[in-house]
Design a protein around this motif. Sequence first.
Motif, PDB file in Angstrom:
ATOM      1  N   LEU A  75     -92.973  25.895-108.924  1.00 31.31           N
ATOM      2  CA  LEU A  75     -92.390  26.597-110.071  1.00 31.31           C
ATOM      3  C   LEU A  75     -93.042  27.967-110.237  1.00 31.31           C
ATOM      4  O   LEU A  75     -92.358  28.966-110.506  1.00 31.31           O
ATOM      5  N   TRP A  76     -94.356  28.008-110.076  1.00 30.47           N
ATOM      6  CA  TRP A  76     -95.079  29.282-110.192  1.00 30.47           C
ATOM      7  C   TRP A  76     -94.619  30.266-109.115  1.00 30.47           C
ATOM      8  O   TRP A  76     -94.337  31.437-109.409  1.00 30.47           O
ATOM      9  N   LEU A  77     -94.523  29.798-107.884  1.00 28.84           N
ATOM     10  CA  LEU A  77     -94.121  30.669-106.785  1.00 28.84           C
ATOM     11  C   LEU A  77     -92.708  31.204-106.991  1.00 28.84           C
ATOM     12  O   LEU A  77     -92.430  32.391-106.760  1.00 28.84           O
ATOM     13  N   GLY A  78     -91.810  30.332-107.447  1.00 29.25           N
ATOM     14  CA  GLY A  78     -90.449  30.776-107.734  1.00 29.25           C
ATOM     15  C   GLY A  78     -90.424  31.822-108.829  1.00 29.25           C
ATOM     16  O   GLY A  78     -89.686  32.819-108.743  1.00 29.25           O
ATOM     17  N   GLY A  79     -91.243  31.623-109.875  1.00 34.98           N
ATOM     18  CA  GLY A  79     -91.311  32.609-110.947  1.00 34.98           C
ATOM     19  C   GLY A  79     -91.861  33.942-110.480  1.00 34.98           C
ATOM     20  O   GLY A  79     -91.385  35.011-110.905  1.00 34.98           O
ATOM     21  N   VAL A  80     -92.846  33.917-109.587  1.00 34.34           N
ATOM     22  CA  VAL A  80     -93.416  35.157-109.046  1.00 34.34           C
ATOM     23  C   VAL A  80     -92.385  35.877-108.174  1.00 34.34           C
ATOM     24  O   VAL A  80     -92.264  37.114-108.223  1.00 34.34           O
ATOM     25  N   ILE A  81     -91.642  35.121-107.386  1.00 34.44           N
ATOM     26  CA  ILE A  81     -90.580  35.728-106.572  1.00 34.44           C
ATOM     27  C   ILE A  81     -89.534  36.375-107.481  1.00 34.44           C
ATOM     28  O   ILE A  81     -89.036  37.472-107.205  1.00 34.44           O
ATOM     29  N   GLY A  82     -89.199  35.683-108.575  1.00 36.47           N
ATOM     30  CA  GLY A  82     -88.269  36.266-109.540  1.00 36.47           C
ATOM     31  C   GLY A  82     -88.794  37.566-110.114  1.00 36.47           C
ATOM     32  O   GLY A  82     -88.038  38.529-110.308  1.00 36.47           O
ATOM     33  N   ALA A  83     -90.104  37.640-110.383  1.00 36.28           N
ATOM     34  CA  ALA A  83     -90.702  38.873-110.899  1.00 36.28           C
ATOM     35  C   ALA A  83     -90.629  39.992-109.860  1.00 36.28           C
ATOM     36  O   ALA A  83     -90.433  41.169-110.201  1.00 36.28           O
ATOM     37  N   PHE A  84     -90.773  39.628-108.603  1.00 40.00           N
ATOM     38  CA  PHE A  84     -90.645  40.608-107.510  1.00 40.00           C
ATOM     39  C   PHE A  84     -89.254  41.234-107.494  1.00 40.00           C
ATOM     40  O   PHE A  84     -89.108  42.464-107.441  1.00 40.00           O
ATOM     41  N   PHE A  85     -88.217  40.402-107.593  1.00 41.49           N
ATOM     42  CA  PHE A  85     -86.857  40.938-107.590  1.00 41.49           C
ATOM     43  C   PHE A  85     -86.525  41.667-108.893  1.00 41.49           C
ATOM     44  O   PHE A  85     -85.703  42.587-108.888  1.00 41.49           O
ATOM     45  N   THR A  86     -87.186  41.269-109.989  1.00 43.28           N
ATOM     46  CA  THR A  86     -87.010  42.012-111.235  1.00 43.28           C
ATOM     47  C   THR A  86     -87.451  43.451-111.060  1.00 43.28           C
ATOM     48  O   THR A  86     -86.802  44.389-111.542  1.00 43.28           O
ATOM     49  N   GLY A  87     -88.582  43.654-110.377  1.00 39.39           N
ATOM     50  CA  GLY A  87     -89.045  45.005-110.111  1.00 39.39           C
ATOM     51  C   GLY A  87     -88.052  45.809-109.298  1.00 39.39           C
ATOM     52  O   GLY A  87     -87.847  47.014-109.546  1.00 39.39           O
ATOM     53  N   ILE A  88     -87.413  45.167-108.329  1.00 41.40           N
ATOM     54  CA  ILE A  88     -86.445  45.880-107.486  1.00 41.40           C
ATOM     55  C   ILE A  88     -85.211  46.277-108.276  1.00 41.40           C
ATOM     56  O   ILE A  88     -84.829  47.463-108.321  1.00 41.40           O
ATOM     57  N   TYR A  89     -84.545  45.309-108.928  1.00 52.92           N
ATOM     58  CA  TYR A  89     -83.261  45.656-109.559  1.00 52.92           C
ATOM     59  C   TYR A  89     -83.443  46.521-110.804  1.00 52.92           C
ATOM     60  O   TYR A  89     -82.571  47.337-111.128  1.00 52.92           O
ATOM     61  N   THR A  90     -84.567  46.387-111.503  1.00 53.89           N
ATOM     62  CA  THR A  90     -84.776  47.195-112.700  1.00 53.89           C
ATOM     63  C   THR A  90     -84.964  48.658-112.341  1.00 53.89           C
ATOM     64  O   THR A  90     -84.327  49.550-112.929  1.00 53.89           O
ATOM     65  N   PHE A  91     -85.815  48.932-111.351  1.00 52.07           N
ATOM     66  CA  PHE A  91     -86.053  50.326-110.998  1.00 52.07           C
ATOM     67  C   PHE A  91     -84.980  50.879-110.075  1.00 52.07           C
ATOM     68  O   PHE A  91     -84.860  52.107-109.934  1.00 52.07           O
ATOM     69  N   ARG A  92     -84.200  50.027-109.467  1.00 52.20           N
ATOM     70  CA  ARG A  92     -82.971  50.503-108.795  1.00 52.20           C
ATOM     71  C   ARG A  92     -82.082  51.174-109.829  1.00 52.20           C
ATOM     72  O   ARG A  92     -81.579  52.297-109.612  1.00 52.20           O
ATOM     73  N   LEU A  93     -81.864  50.505-110.945  1.00 52.60           N
ATOM     74  CA  LEU A  93     -81.080  51.079-112.035  1.00 52.60           C
ATOM     75  C   LEU A  93     -81.728  52.364-112.543  1.00 52.60           C
ATOM     76  O   LEU A  93     -81.045  53.389-112.718  1.00 52.60           O
ATOM     77  N   PHE A  94     -83.024  52.348-112.754  1.00 51.53           N
ATOM     78  CA  PHE A  94     -83.735  53.489-113.331  1.00 51.53           C
ATOM     79  C   PHE A  94     -83.656  54.710-112.416  1.00 51.53           C
ATOM     80  O   PHE A  94     -83.329  55.820-112.866  1.00 51.53           O
ATOM     81  N   PHE A  95     -83.940  54.535-111.141  1.00 48.87           N
ATOM     82  CA  PHE A  95     -83.947  55.667-110.212  1.00 48.87           C
ATOM     83  C   PHE A  95     -82.553  56.240-109.994  1.00 48.87           C
ATOM     84  O   PHE A  95     -82.371  57.459-109.923  1.00 48.87           O
ATOM     85  N   ILE A  96     -81.544  55.373-109.880  1.00 49.53           N
ATOM     86  CA  ILE A  96     -80.183  55.859-109.620  1.00 49.53           C
ATOM     87  C   ILE A  96     -79.654  56.646-110.813  1.00 49.53           C
ATOM     88  O   ILE A  96     -79.008  57.690-110.642  1.00 49.53           O
ATOM     89  N   VAL A  97     -79.916  56.181-112.020  1.00 51.41           N
ATOM     90  CA  VAL A  97     -79.369  56.827-113.215  1.00 51.41           C
ATOM     91  C   VAL A  97     -80.085  58.131-113.541  1.00 51.41           C
ATOM     92  O   VAL A  97     -79.452  59.140-113.866  1.00 51.41           O
ATOM     93  N   PHE A  98     -81.396  58.162-113.420  1.00 52.57           N
ATOM     94  CA  PHE A  98     -82.153  59.296-113.945  1.00 52.57           C
ATOM     95  C   PHE A  98     -82.691  60.251-112.878  1.00 52.57           C
ATOM     96  O   PHE A  98     -83.222  61.309-113.211  1.00 52.57           O
TER      97      PHE A  98
END
Length: 616
Positions: free
Chosen positions: A416-439
């Motif tokens: 469960l911990w490893l899955g949550g950490v992997i989810g945090a990794f992809f959160t970093g990707i998709y969140t700043f994908r949005l940020f960099f493309i827009v701004f």
Amino acid sequence: MQDLIWLLPTFPLLGFLALVLTSGNLPRQIVAFIGAGSVGLSFIAAIFIAFEFLASGEDYFVKEVWTWMSVGAFNPGFSFYLDGLSVVMMLVITGVGFLIHSYATGYMADDPSFSRFFSYMNLFVAAMLMLVLGDNLVVLYLGWEGVGLCSYLLIGFWYTKPENGYAARKAFVVTRVGDTSMAIGLFLLFAQLGTLNIQDLLHAAELEWTTGSGLAVAVSLLLLGGAVGKSAQLPLQTWLPDAMAGPTPISALIHAATMVTAGVYLIARTHILFELAPTVQLLVAWIGLITLLMAGFTALTQSDIKRILAFSTVSQIGYMFLGLGVGAWSAAIFHLMTHAFFKALLFLASGTVILSVHHEQSIFKMGGLRKALPVSFASFLIGSLALTAFPYTSGYFSKDEILLAAFELEGVGTYLWLGGVIGAFFTGIYTFRLFFIVFFGENKGHLPEKEVGGWHMNGPLILLMILSLVGGFITVPVEAVFSHGAAHGEHHVSALVHGFMIAMPLVGIFISYMFFYAKKWSIEDLMSRPIAQKLHRLWHSGWGMDYIYDRIFVFPFVWLSRINKDDLIDKLYTFIAMVSRLANTYVVRTQTGYLRWYALSVACGLIIILVVGVLL
């Protein structure tokens, strides 16, 4: 002051009534004052009530306004329950809700249905406060259904567009599945324990049910069904991305501080039932983990700015479910609070961006907006850092607590911990994908002359930026509520584990930087591979969940509706009516007006009766 707790839902309810009864005939300034002011009054009252309660040192406070109904032994009161959990919820709902209402006075300023909008918003807040303050499950369910109704009205607010009406109906129907499950759970609880008072039934369940008993499992599963519906978790998560059809302040209200957290609150409030059903509690964790990963992958492929944030919400609620499932009750509520801050900030900032670029929502038609939209840029930067759990932002502290609790769980905790950490990794990707493309990068044709704003729009953004930064230092007073559960406290893990948790989101941000800002890595080359294209289609479709549900449920129902478009049951009643009319035409012919025929009919009738009597 605690005795006035009933004022919290009353203020927005009165605002709703005032706006509805005036039928949109009030000046816009008065509508804005009533709409935002009523929630502001609730927030002020909530602050005073919270301070008095916390200073009293009491574990809980109950205020019964009146007895709602009395049927035999069933006597639910219209009563309110205050403890650490409801204190957190009422402050989040009224505080963040007030900021959203204030922002909406500017965002919706030119909408012709300005008054109708705020009437729905006020009713929504009133219902949500009823949900979290109810002392019994009847009052809670009243608020539960109230937010369901209001979400339908708000998502379909711009109902002249057919797709908006479809999204509203979809949300209503999908959540209704969960609501039905929850209602059956309430019936079962009352049948077995004889009460729907929350604290009484929890105490009775501890005394009468053993850990792992069939009744505990059944009730917990039914309540979980309600929770996954309202909180958009697997398998009932499909409604939430389509709910972006509503105005952006509605998206912020539903997806930040209110409706989607209702399922989390329900499980936390009835946590003793889930502790009596360990398998169901663990199922909560797995549902949260699978949902957060699925939503994270889907967010990677979206182009609509609001849909990216919507899938992000599904993912973050998944973290809350993960926390609940591993017994980190206070950590889950802590993340609920911090998520309300940074997700409301992101949604409201996206609203400013959308208005400034003339209602464009595709991130690929934006770009280079950081100088033109400085407040939105700062809001997105801080909100994105908090969402990705950047060290010492609010999201870092709350997500850290959940993942550490998962890691310390015996058995499957490491997975469960490893899955949550992997989810945090992809959160970093998709969140700043949005940020960099827009701004950053080149503008794609929507470069605004100035940023839409004003004090009523920028003020809430600035306050939410502050809360997103320092919200992690706020202590949630829920230890007394979850006295026998995992507390929001110290964990004992190695520095390597902790460092890995911190590093993974940062690696995700770096990958996004290389693809979408520095352009050192080519997204076109990546997407040219067949496997990447197939995964993109799968993830973009939300893992095909709508496709599956359409073929299992929707299409068969539509087919049955078409072959039964004339309604077979209705035909039966139509036939009965036709026979009655036909019989009437023959009976009417006997009414000739001649007395001799009437006398003859009476005589014949007497003869028939006598003959029948003799023969029998």
